[in-house]
Structure formats: structure tokens, C-alpha cells
Enzyme design. Structure first.
Site, PDB file in Angstrom:
ATOM      1  N   HIS A   1      63.290 105.579 -11.855  1.00  0.00           N
ATOM      2  CA  HIS A   1      64.113 104.715 -12.878  1.00  0.00           C
ATOM      3  C   HIS A   1      64.034 103.081 -12.555  1.00  0.00           C
ATOM      4  O   HIS A   1      64.978 102.448 -13.054  1.00  0.00           O
ATOM      5  CB  HIS A   1      65.702 104.989 -12.762  1.00  0.00           C
ATOM      6  CG  HIS A   1      65.863 106.339 -13.211  1.00  0.00           C
ATOM      7  ND1 HIS A   1      66.614 107.216 -12.497  1.00  0.00           N
ATOM      8  CD2 HIS A   1      65.816 107.061 -14.342  1.00  0.00           C
ATOM      9  CE1 HIS A   1      67.093 108.293 -13.194  1.00  0.00           C
ATOM     10  NE2 HIS A   1      66.260 108.399 -14.268  1.00  0.00           N
ATOM     11  N   HIS A   2      62.762 102.808 -11.815  1.00  0.00           N
ATOM     12  CA  HIS A   2      62.705 101.342 -11.631  1.00  0.00           C
ATOM     13  C   HIS A   2      62.340 100.669 -12.728  1.00  0.00           C
ATOM     14  O   HIS A   2      62.741  99.478 -12.975  1.00  0.00           O
ATOM     15  CB  HIS A   2      61.385 100.999 -10.841  1.00  0.00           C
ATOM     16  CG  HIS A   2      59.928 101.444 -11.471  1.00  0.00           C
ATOM     17  ND1 HIS A   2      59.646 102.928 -11.614  1.00  0.00           N
ATOM     18  CD2 HIS A   2      58.982 100.808 -11.667  1.00  0.00           C
ATOM     19  CE1 HIS A   2      58.510 102.712 -12.180  1.00  0.00           C
ATOM     20  NE2 HIS A   2      58.214 101.472 -12.220  1.00  0.00           N
TER      21      HIS A   2
ATOM     22  N   LYS B   1      59.203 107.993 -19.463  1.00  0.00           N
ATOM     23  CA  LYS B   1      58.419 108.282 -20.104  1.00  0.00           C
ATOM     24  C   LYS B   1      57.364 109.697 -19.641  1.00  0.00           C
ATOM     25  O   LYS B   1      57.197 109.544 -18.779  1.00  0.00           O
ATOM     26  CB  LYS B   1      57.644 107.330 -20.688  1.00  0.00           C
ATOM     27  CG  LYS B   1      56.812 107.439 -21.984  1.00  0.00           C
ATOM     28  CD  LYS B   1      57.318 106.749 -23.240  1.00  0.00           C
ATOM     29  CE  LYS B   1      56.525 107.200 -24.473  1.00  0.00           C
ATOM     30  NZ  LYS B   1      56.792 108.642 -24.623  1.00  0.00           N
TER      31      LYS B   1
ATOM     32  N   LYS C   1      50.796 106.589 -13.561  1.00  0.00           N
ATOM     33  CA  LYS C   1      49.918 106.284 -14.754  1.00  0.00           C
ATOM     34  C   LYS C   1      50.658 104.941 -15.552  1.00  0.00           C
ATOM     35  O   LYS C   1      49.911 103.964 -15.861  1.00  0.00           O
ATOM     36  CB  LYS C   1      50.131 107.374 -15.434  1.00  0.00           C
ATOM     37  CG  LYS C   1      49.150 107.812 -16.539  1.00  0.00           C
ATOM     38  CD  LYS C   1      49.312 109.058 -17.092  1.00  0.00           C
ATOM     39  CE  LYS C   1      48.869 110.045 -16.461  1.00  0.00           C
ATOM     40  NZ  LYS C   1      49.071 111.407 -17.087  1.00  0.00           N
TER      41      LYS C   1
ATOM     42  N   ASP D   1      50.264  99.130 -16.818  1.00  0.00           N
ATOM     43  CA  ASP D   1      51.232  98.015 -17.049  1.00  0.00           C
ATOM     44  C   ASP D   1      52.157  98.469 -18.297  1.00  0.00           C
ATOM     45  O   ASP D   1      52.130  97.640 -19.482  1.00  0.00           O
ATOM     46  CB  ASP D   1      50.553  96.676 -17.401  1.00  0.00           C
ATOM     47  CG  ASP D   1      49.968  96.055 -16.047  1.00  0.00           C
ATOM     48  OD1 ASP D   1      50.595  96.261 -14.907  1.00  0.00           O
ATOM     49  OD2 ASP D   1      48.580  95.634 -16.230  1.00  0.00           O
TER      50      ASP D   1
ATOM     51  N   LYS E   1      58.950 113.754 -17.276  1.00  0.00           N
ATOM     52  CA  LYS E   1      58.288 115.059 -17.925  1.00  0.00           C
ATOM     53  C   LYS E   1      59.030 115.959 -18.270  1.00  0.00           C
ATOM     54  O   LYS E   1      60.280 116.247 -17.750  1.00  0.00           O
ATOM     55  CB  LYS E   1      57.031 115.414 -17.035  1.00  0.00           C
ATOM     56  CG  LYS E   1      55.964 116.252 -17.575  1.00  0.00           C
ATOM     57  CD  LYS E   1      54.927 115.442 -18.207  1.00  0.00           C
ATOM     58  CE  LYS E   1      53.852 116.099 -18.840  1.00  0.00           C
ATOM     59  NZ  LYS E   1      52.671 115.311 -19.284  1.00  0.00           N
TER      60      LYS E   1
ATOM     61  N   SER F   1      51.550 105.271 -26.969  1.00  0.00           N
ATOM     62  CA  SER F   1      52.837 105.687 -27.141  1.00  0.00           C
ATOM     63  C   SER F   1      53.928 104.524 -26.734  1.00  0.00           C
ATOM     64  O   SER F   1      54.957 104.337 -27.708  1.00  0.00           O
ATOM     65  CB  SER F   1      53.641 106.585 -26.227  1.00  0.00           C
ATOM     66  OG  SER F   1      52.970 108.072 -26.441  1.00  0.00           O
TER      67      SER F   1
END
Ligand code: NAD
Length: 476
Positions: free
Chosen positions: A69-70, A75, A99, A104, A111, A367
Site C-alpha cells: 500500500h505504499h 493494481k 512491476k 513508474d 492480484k 491500464s
């Protein structure tokens, strides 16, 4: 064989990712507390729910894991496969964190997984499975444009994403940014042009960039560039098909294509579109005119070729077949297709492995663009296209009047064109993949003790995630 191996390796994939992390963390100058915070999964949600099928009630097992959660939202795709298990979802969530950091994309990793074989269910049943999964995520706050944003993965696509956004919107009718709760949607539901092919295109840009470094290509015994390179692709799904297509259009020779029913081989080259059309019609790629049938997908992996692209599932190149791999470059389009044991063998053989955490990041990159589009409620290019075209037209007219020479009609059409959404998505993706490759290659070439690109990519990712934890002031 592949599924037997997968069962044996259950509960090992996450451990593999942890090992990659440990190997790379040695090269990251950060307090241990920060490194410990990064490597484990923050939240693991396991769900069981019933759905009514034509054969009676069935209990569905599903997961959503948020690894880090940084940065928010988190995603990551949702996998629909009978092999889904908690360990696999945790591993894939962790890979998503790294990833996103490498390319960036300002998201944490997550997931999802639904343990079913989509082929066993009707469309109607699939819709109920997906909608109920979404409601379960909503109940526990595991989905939302600012919280956690799923996407397609193995076994899922635009259809499932459309059901998810519809369910989410129904439960959150006043949420202005509801469309940003999921990406990989059809354009009509708030999707973006270019998302469908994004992962495959990213794979192409990544391998092309690697081959553009003449001194590296020479080390692998290859000439720079993509043209005439022989390529083998395993998996003709979303990622594999698009990867094959971009390599084919870039001038490479696709000498073999593999699916779970077997593989086809033609040293003169295969046209991926023709093969896909044949497979859709005949339900198999075997028997494709002009090609030789290979008995198994594994045989294709062992062919002599310049570039091998595993684009199906994890654990395809393992301790038993690694010694037989003859490719010069392996481009990991799938997640985890090479086991750590195999990697040791392959690196010894001098094979260059371009790792999944960099190479298949094109999907999450686009995305991110889709999510930005949903947040801004406007199509990319809408405000600029006509303006650019008018400016380009005036510029060309000025050149004509100054030089007294006329451009052809075709030159006018080509040079005046303003950028469409797809053009911007492609160029944003190309820029992202090239920049990220330079960053990880730089680490590989300039960090003593880092000898492979996967470790370099992990070093790059861990540094970026660690810095954002440091900046959050969590560890004073
Ligand atoms: P998909 O379901 O569209 O396609 C996968 C294909 O692989 C299917 O056609 C399937 O029949 C085939 N396959 C399965 N087992 C096989 C085997 N043993 N040999 C040969 N073919 C086999 O899935 P996808 O979205 O293309 O995902 C493929 C891989 O790429 C997965 O590892 C996924 O996690 C990864 N990935 C996907 C995306 C994305 O945007 N879809 C993004 C990043 C990574």
C-alpha cells in the site's frame, strides 16, 4: 506435464519471489525494517461463495491480495484458472508491486484469482461468478478507483471487466469516478484504445530495445534489431497473440507457435493472424497448412531460435527442460514462466532472460493510462487533435509558399494528422518501456555483483518502493 509441475510447485511461487527479493535487496542501501515491510503481502482476502449452475449449487473459491500500500490504489489482474491458489495470487501480487515501480506507474501491487476453469461454465454462469466476486470485494473494501483496481489476466478479458464495472457502479451510483474501479474495459464502458494489445506491444518494445544495443546483441551472437530474428511464442491468448503479431509486423520470423494442444513449426515463418483464424475455425492449431505439427508445447520451447517468448503460464521452463533450451534470448511475457532452478542453468548457458517484472509491464502501463482517462473523464487527444492538424496544415502551407514546391496529397495526409488516443497510448507505452529498460540495464552494467537482468530489475523496483516508504515517514 506442465500441470503436474504446477501442482508440485504449489506454495513455492511466493517463496521464489521472496528469494529474488532477497538476492536483490543486498544491493539496496535501506534499513532492514523498510525491506521487511516491502516484501510481504499487506492484505490477503480469501472468499468462498455459492453460485447456482445448471448442475446445482457450486462453491467458488476466490482471492484478492494487496501486496503493498505504499501507493494507492493497488493494481493487478484477476486470473480465472483451476490452478489458482493463495500462494500463486500472493506471488503475482508481489510481482505487480515491483512491476509498477519499474515502469513508474504510481500504484501498489495486487492480484485476484478465481479458482475455476472458464470452459466448464456457460456465459450466464461466468457472469454470476464475476458479479458475485465483485460484490464480495465491495463488501470488504477491496475494490474502488482509489483503493484497488483489478484488470484482466489469464482467463479473463474485456467481457469480465464490463461485468465488474457494471456491478461496482450499481452499488456506488453516486461515485463520479466509478469507471476507474477496473481497467481493461471495453471502450464503450470507459476503456482505452490500445489496452487489449498493450502487454504484447510492451513485450515487443522491450525485446526490441534490448536488441538495439549493438554491443549486447553481439554478445548474444545476434545482429542488432528485430528484422529476420527467429521467434517462438508459447500461448496464443491475449499476450501471446499480440506479441507474435507485433514481432511479425516488425520483420521477425515467427517459426513456431504453441498452444496447450500442441505446436506448429515452419522455418519460413508463420502469420499469427492466419494461425489464429485457423485455430478459431478448427479448435486447434495443429494441421495448419504448410507447417509441421509438434506433439507438445514443450517441444516448441526447445527449438533452435533467437527469441523465445513464453506467454502462457508460470513454470514452463523448469529444471528438467532448461538444459534443452536453445534460444539466445528469453522474453518473459507470462508471469513466472522460468523457475529459479531453470534460471541458474539458462544463465550458465549465456541465455539472456528479460524478466516478467519488466517485460510484461505494458498491460499495467496502459491500464494506468485508462485509469487516468477515467479520472479526467475525457478521451486522450480530444482537446488537441484538431488543433494540431490545423497547425500542421498551416506549417506545410508556409513551407510550400516559401520554397515554391508542393507536397504530395499523401504527404499532406501523413504529416498533418493529429494524434488519436491510440497513437498517444502507443507512444506513451514505447517511452515507458524504453526508459525502464535503460534504468535496469544501467543497474546490470554498473552494479558489482549484479549479473542478471532480473536481479537488476528487482534492485530498481525495491529502491523505488523503499524510497516512497521513506518519504512517507513511516520509518523515521
Ligand atoms: P489468456 O488466457 O488470454 O491466454 C493464455 C493462453 O495460453 C491460452 O490461449 C491458453 O490456451 C494457452 N495455454 C495454457 N496453457 C498452455 C500450455 N501449457 N502451452 C501452451 N499454451 C498454453 O491469458 P493472457 O492474458 O494472455 O496471459 C498470459 C500470461 O501473461 C499469464 O502469465 C498472465 O499472468 C500474463 N500477463 C497478462 C497480462 C494481460 O494484460 N493479459 C499482463 C501481464 C502479464
Amino acid at each position: 506435464m506442465a500441470s503436474k509441475l504446477m501442482e508440485q510447485r504449489e506454495d513455492k511461487f511466493f517463496a521464489d519471489v521472496l528469494n529474488y527479493f532477497e538476492k536483490a535487496a543486498k544491493f539496496v542501501d535501506m534499513p532492514e525494517g523498510i525491506l521487511d515491510q516491502i516484501k510481504f503481502c499487506n492484505s490477503v482476502y480469501r472468499i468462498k461463495y455459492p453460485i447456482k449452475t445448471k448442475d446445482g449449487f457450486k462453491v467458488i473459491e476466490a482471492y484478492r491480495v494487496e501486496h503493498s500500500h505504499h501507493k494507492l490504489p493497488t493494481k493487478g489482474g484477476i486470473r480465472y484458472s483451476e490452478h489458482v491458489n493463495q500462494d500463486e495470487v500472493m506471488a503475482l501480487a508481489a510481482l505487480m508491486t515491483y512491476k509498477c515501480a519499474i515502469v513508474d506507474v504510481p500504484f501498489g501491487g495486487a492480484k485476484g484469482g478465481i479458482k475455476i476453469n472458464p470452459k466448464d461454465f456457460s456465459e450466464d454462469e461466468m457472469e454470476r461468478i464475476t458479479r458475485r466476486y465483485t460484490s464480495e470485494l465491495i463488501k470488504k473494501n477491496f475494490i474502488g478507483p482509489a483503493i484497488d483496481v483489478p484488470a484482466p489476466d489469464y482467463g479473463s478479458g474485456e467481457r469480465e471487466m464490463a461485468w465488474i464495472v457494471d456491478t461496482y457502479t450499481t452499488f456506488n451510483p453516486t461515485e463520479l469516478n466509478a469507471a476507474g474501479c477496473v481497467t481493461g474495459k471495453p471502450i464503450s464502458q470507459g476503456g482505452i484504445s490500445g489496452r487489449r494489445e498493450a502487454t504484447g506491444l510492451g513485450v515487443f518494445y522491450g525485446v526490441r530495445e534490448a536488441l538495439n544495443h549493438a554491443e549486447d546483441a553481439k554478445k548474444w551472437g545476434l545482429k542488432p534489431g528485430i528484422k529476420d530474428k527467429t521467434v517462438v511464442v508459447q500461448g496464443m491468448g491475449n499476450v501471446g497473440y499480440h506479441t507474435a503479431k507485433f514481432f511479425y509486423e516488425g520483420g521477425a520470423k515467427i517459426i513456431a507457435l504453441a498452444e496447450y494442444e500442441g505446436a506448429i513449426y515452419n522455418p519460413k515463418g508463420l502469420d499469427p493472424d492466419a494461425v489464429l483464424a485457423y485455430r478459431q475455425k478448427n479448435k486447434t492449431l495443429l494441421g495448419f497448412p504448410g507447417a509441421t505439427d509438434l506433439k507438445s508445447t514443450g517441444e516448441a520451447l526447445e527449438l533452435e531460435c533467437d527469441i523465445l517468448i513464453p506467454a502462457a503460464l508460470e513454470n514452463q521452463i523448469h529444471s528438467q527442460n532448461a538444459k534443452n533450451i536453445k534460444a539466445k534470448i528469453i522474453g518473459e511475457a507470462a508471469n513466472g514462466p522460468v523457475t529459479p532452478e531453470a534460471e541458474v542453468v539458462l544463465l550458465k548457458k549465456g541465455i539472456y532472460i528479460i524478466p516478467d517484472i519488466y517485460l510484461n509491464a505494458g498491460g499495467v502501463t496502459v491500464s494506468y493510462f485508462e485509469w487516468l482517462k477515467n479520472m479526467s473523464h475525457v478521451r486522450f487527444g480530444r482537446m488537441t487533435k484538431r488543433f494540431d492538424e490545423n497547425m500542421n496544415h498551416s506549417l506545410m502551407e508556409s513551407i510550400e509558399s516559401l520554397t515554391g514546391k508542393k507536397f504530395t496529397k499523401q504527404q499532406h495526409t501523413d504529416l498533418e494528422r493529429g494524434a488519436e488516443e491510440r497513437d498517444l497510448v502507443y507512444s506513451g507505452l514505447e517511452e515507458t518501456m524504453i526508459n525502464a529498460y535503460h534504468q535496469i540495464r544501467e543497474i546490470l552494467h554498473n552494479t558489482e555483483g549484479v549479473n542478471d537482468l532480473r536481479t537488476a530489475a528487482f534492485v530498481c523496483a525495491i529502491r523505488k518502493v523503499a524510497v516512497s516508504y521513506e518519504n512517507l515517514g513511516i520509518f523515521p
